[in-house]
Scaffold this motif. Sequence first.
Motif, PDB file in Angstrom:
ATOM      1  N   ALA A  12       9.163  -7.549   9.235  1.00  0.00           N
ATOM      2  CA  ALA A  12       8.109  -6.549   9.433  1.00  0.00           C
ATOM      3  C   ALA A  12       8.070  -5.573   8.256  1.00  0.00           C
ATOM      4  O   ALA A  12       6.987  -5.176   7.796  1.00  0.00           O
ATOM      5  CB  ALA A  12       8.344  -5.791  10.734  1.00  0.00           C
ATOM      6  N   ALA A  13       9.264  -5.187   7.754  1.00  0.00           N
ATOM      7  CA  ALA A  13       9.326  -4.285   6.603  1.00  0.00           C
ATOM      8  C   ALA A  13       8.717  -4.946   5.370  1.00  0.00           C
ATOM      9  O   ALA A  13       7.994  -4.304   4.592  1.00  0.00           O
ATOM     10  CB  ALA A  13      10.774  -3.883   6.340  1.00  0.00           C
ATOM     11  N   GLU A  14       8.987  -6.236   5.197  1.00  0.00           N
ATOM     12  CA  GLU A  14       8.406  -6.958   4.066  1.00  0.00           C
ATOM     13  C   GLU A  14       6.888  -7.052   4.189  1.00  0.00           C
ATOM     14  O   GLU A  14       6.168  -6.970   3.182  1.00  0.00           O
ATOM     15  CB  GLU A  14       9.025  -8.352   3.982  1.00  0.00           C
ATOM     16  N   ALA A  15       6.384  -7.206   5.441  1.00  0.00           N
ATOM     17  CA  ALA A  15       4.937  -7.259   5.655  1.00  0.00           C
ATOM     18  C   ALA A  15       4.280  -5.929   5.279  1.00  0.00           C
ATOM     19  O   ALA A  15       3.199  -5.902   4.678  1.00  0.00           O
ATOM     20  CB  ALA A  15       4.641  -7.607   7.113  1.00  0.00           C
ATOM     21  N   VAL A  16       4.941  -4.827   5.624  1.00  0.00           N
ATOM     22  CA  VAL A  16       4.419  -3.501   5.269  1.00  0.00           C
ATOM     23  C   VAL A  16       4.396  -3.342   3.746  1.00  0.00           C
ATOM     24  O   VAL A  16       3.407  -2.883   3.160  1.00  0.00           O
ATOM     25  CB  VAL A  16       5.272  -2.387   5.912  1.00  0.00           C
ATOM     26  N   ARG A  17       5.477  -3.743   3.115  1.00  0.00           N
ATOM     27  CA  ARG A  17       5.553  -3.594   1.645  1.00  0.00           C
ATOM     28  C   ARG A  17       4.494  -4.448   0.943  1.00  0.00           C
ATOM     29  O   ARG A  17       3.857  -4.019  -0.020  1.00  0.00           O
ATOM     30  CB  ARG A  17       6.961  -3.992   1.198  1.00  0.00           C
ATOM     31  N   ARG A  18       4.326  -5.721   1.437  1.00  0.00           N
ATOM     32  CA  ARG A  18       3.309  -6.603   0.853  1.00  0.00           C
ATOM     33  C   ARG A  18       1.913  -6.013   1.001  1.00  0.00           C
ATOM     34  O   ARG A  18       1.095  -6.084   0.094  1.00  0.00           O
ATOM     35  CB  ARG A  18       3.350  -7.986   1.528  1.00  0.00           C
ATOM     36  N   PHE A  19       1.659  -5.419   2.166  1.00  0.00           N
ATOM     37  CA  PHE A  19       0.334  -4.850   2.433  1.00  0.00           C
ATOM     38  C   PHE A  19       0.016  -3.722   1.452  1.00  0.00           C
ATOM     39  O   PHE A  19      -1.073  -3.678   0.869  1.00  0.00           O
ATOM     40  CB  PHE A  19       0.279  -4.327   3.881  1.00  0.00           C
ATOM     41  N   PHE A  20       0.978  -2.822   1.249  1.00  0.00           N
ATOM     42  CA  PHE A  20       0.712  -1.677   0.375  1.00  0.00           C
ATOM     43  C   PHE A  20       0.806  -2.057  -1.117  1.00  0.00           C
ATOM     44  O   PHE A  20       0.189  -1.404  -1.960  1.00  0.00           O
ATOM     45  CB  PHE A  20       1.678  -0.530   0.685  1.00  0.00           C
ATOM     46  N   ASP A  21       1.557  -3.100  -1.445  1.00  0.00           N
ATOM     47  CA  ASP A  21       1.630  -3.535  -2.840  1.00  0.00           C
ATOM     48  C   ASP A  21       0.410  -4.343  -3.242  1.00  0.00           C
ATOM     49  O   ASP A  21       0.062  -4.414  -4.424  1.00  0.00           O
ATOM     50  CB  ASP A  21       2.890  -4.382  -3.063  1.00  0.00           C
ATOM     51  N   GLY A  22      -0.238  -4.969  -2.237  1.00  0.00           N
ATOM     52  CA  GLY A  22      -1.405  -5.787  -2.536  1.00  0.00           C
ATOM     53  C   GLY A  22      -2.693  -4.993  -2.435  1.00  0.00           C
ATOM     54  O   GLY A  22      -2.733  -3.785  -2.650  1.00  0.00           O
ATOM     55  N   ASP A  23      -3.757  -5.692  -2.011  1.00  0.00           N
ATOM     56  CA  ASP A  23      -5.078  -5.049  -1.917  1.00  0.00           C
ATOM     57  C   ASP A  23      -5.345  -4.486  -0.539  1.00  0.00           C
ATOM     58  O   ASP A  23      -6.401  -3.903  -0.300  1.00  0.00           O
ATOM     59  CB  ASP A  23      -6.177  -6.075  -2.271  1.00  0.00           C
ATOM     60  N   GLY A  24      -4.400  -4.698   0.433  1.00  0.00           N
ATOM     61  CA  GLY A  24      -4.671  -4.277   1.814  1.00  0.00           C
ATOM     62  C   GLY A  24      -4.833  -2.800   1.969  1.00  0.00           C
ATOM     63  O   GLY A  24      -5.573  -2.310   2.808  1.00  0.00           O
ATOM     64  N   ALA A  25      -4.088  -1.970   1.173  1.00  0.00           N
ATOM     65  CA  ALA A  25      -4.160  -0.526   1.302  1.00  0.00           C
ATOM     66  C   ALA A  25      -5.402   0.016   0.658  1.00  0.00           C
ATOM     67  O   ALA A  25      -5.701   1.165   0.839  1.00  0.00           O
ATOM     68  CB  ALA A  25      -2.939   0.121   0.665  1.00  0.00           C
TER      69      ALA A  25
END
Length: 625
Positions: free
Chosen positions: A612-625
């Motif tokens: 779950a922590a990796e999913a949060v990090r991927r989201f904010f590092d990518g275009d999701g944020a």
Amino acid sequence: MSALTPSKEFFERIPTTPGVYLMKDRAGRIVYVGKAKNLRTRVRQYFRPGADARFFVAAGLLGRVLADVETVVVDNEKEALLLENHLIKQHQPRFNINLRDDKQYLVLRLDPEADYPRVEVVRNLRDDRARYFGPYHSATSCRETLRILNRHFQLRTCTDHVMKTRTRPCLQYQIKRCPGPCVYPVERETYAEQVEDVMMFLSGKDRELVARLRERMQERAEHEDYEGAARLRDSIAAVDKTLARQNVVQEQFVDQDVFGMWREDDVVEVAVLFVRGGKLVGRRSVRERDQEFPDGQVMAGVVQQHYAGNSYLPDEIVVGVALDDQELIADWLSERRGRKVKILNPQRGTRTRLLSLAEKNAAAQAASRQNRDRDTEATLGKLEQRLGLKRLPRRVECFDIAHLQGVATVASMVVFVDGVPDRALYRRFKVKSVANDDFAAMYEVLSRRFKRAVSEDGRAGDPAWQAPDLLVVDGGKGQLGQALAALKDLGIAITAEKGFDVIGLAKERDDASGSTQPDRVFLRNRKDPIRLRPNTAELYLLSRIRDEAHRFANTFHREQRRRSALRSSLDDIPGIGLKRRKALLRHFGSLKAIKQAGIDELAAVVGMSRPAAEAVRRFFDGDGA
């Protein structure tokens, strides 16, 4: 299921141990729950002529209704008492005492051992180290007390989480109603004095508190701290004002609940006076019908049900008659409280005067209810006659639609029974099929509501979906037409003889010529609306029902919009639900801090996993944020 005809074998199957018996009717519904030291002996009494004088036994009603008796064995009488209370609340049997307006009253909670304690409003008393004050029998009186505390005694009002995460003081500090322990170093000794003042105020030790405040005020003045002395002066004035409003009924510093009863035939009215520290602080009144029980059993049932939840337990319970199983009830309440609870039947003295006051309150409330019932009956009769209804509109349902230019479209259903709102039957709907179309929304909502009434999935027996005597839609001919179309498509016949009545209620408005059009009622198969005369009881009732539907719909609509506005970008992350979102925000304090956190920091949060922590990090590092 046929009527019960007990035989010798039937009684022999019933155990002779303590327990609870459940009497069921032919439909399998529980109609009475009772407890007994000896189950067989007690159940046998119901079928022995002259052994039980209660109406539903002696008049043969039990024999006509009863189809089965089920028993539950327990170890002792106290367990039987607890189980009986639970089953009465769960099943609400027809012949038992059942406090229909039962609720948890508000209390004020203060934990003296907390870090900079605060006063908060709660409903449930927990078994913790905190001090509880109350109960308060109206939200207004509770909030007024809290307002006085916040204004004059200056304890913090923020939650523990807010205090730990705040970086600058709030408005309460700016207006000098909080010393700001969230940001500034506040002397714990000074703050503890304020906490002690608050506990004395809430405990009713007003005169001791005034003397204590005067002494400190004099001390501050001598040290030329005139601002601090002025604050203490204002606190003294607030306490004096509170003292002037209080009604002292008992010289002893004791907490008492005083139960007074009035009865006429099978109708019982019980008034409860709440005396705290010798001062009358509130009252409660309950009414029960179909009660041909002896006074001692009626009062025992009321007392049991009143204290079955987490209600505040006083030092003394004063009643006018000896309760059935009085010692057992007193032992049960004492065990729950952790200290002795006395149940008293006074014959003279101050307690007798209090009991007389409670009985007068019960009689006055009963008279008021009777007058109100007669007025309601007359109003419903006038409405039936004026609108040409098929029958007296005892159950009235009203629907309203709320949205903002098609956003968050919702609907409300409110129910009035005998002219009184029955909030347990209220329902709310999210409109799914349309957005900015009131007519289509009304069609959808009414279709969903009446589909449940005629469905075969078990909900047809739910009181919320029973057919009304009168259906009111907020609006004119258009809304009325949609209501009738929805009913017709569901096969619900609405004719001059069959079914219930449906009307549209259009609010007062100004027409194109500037003339005021009063409230109008639109009926099926009638071209022109009926204009009800202003200031009549029937118009007032309809307006009240419509306004309640409007309030309920708007409240739900605002709630939906607020939820939408507060939606976080965390909601878009796969695997992050409500609990994890709350945990992350509570731990880091802001969305910005979450964006800056590393995977290890995110995974360390309670409830989070490494994926779950990796999913949060991927989201904010990518275009999701």
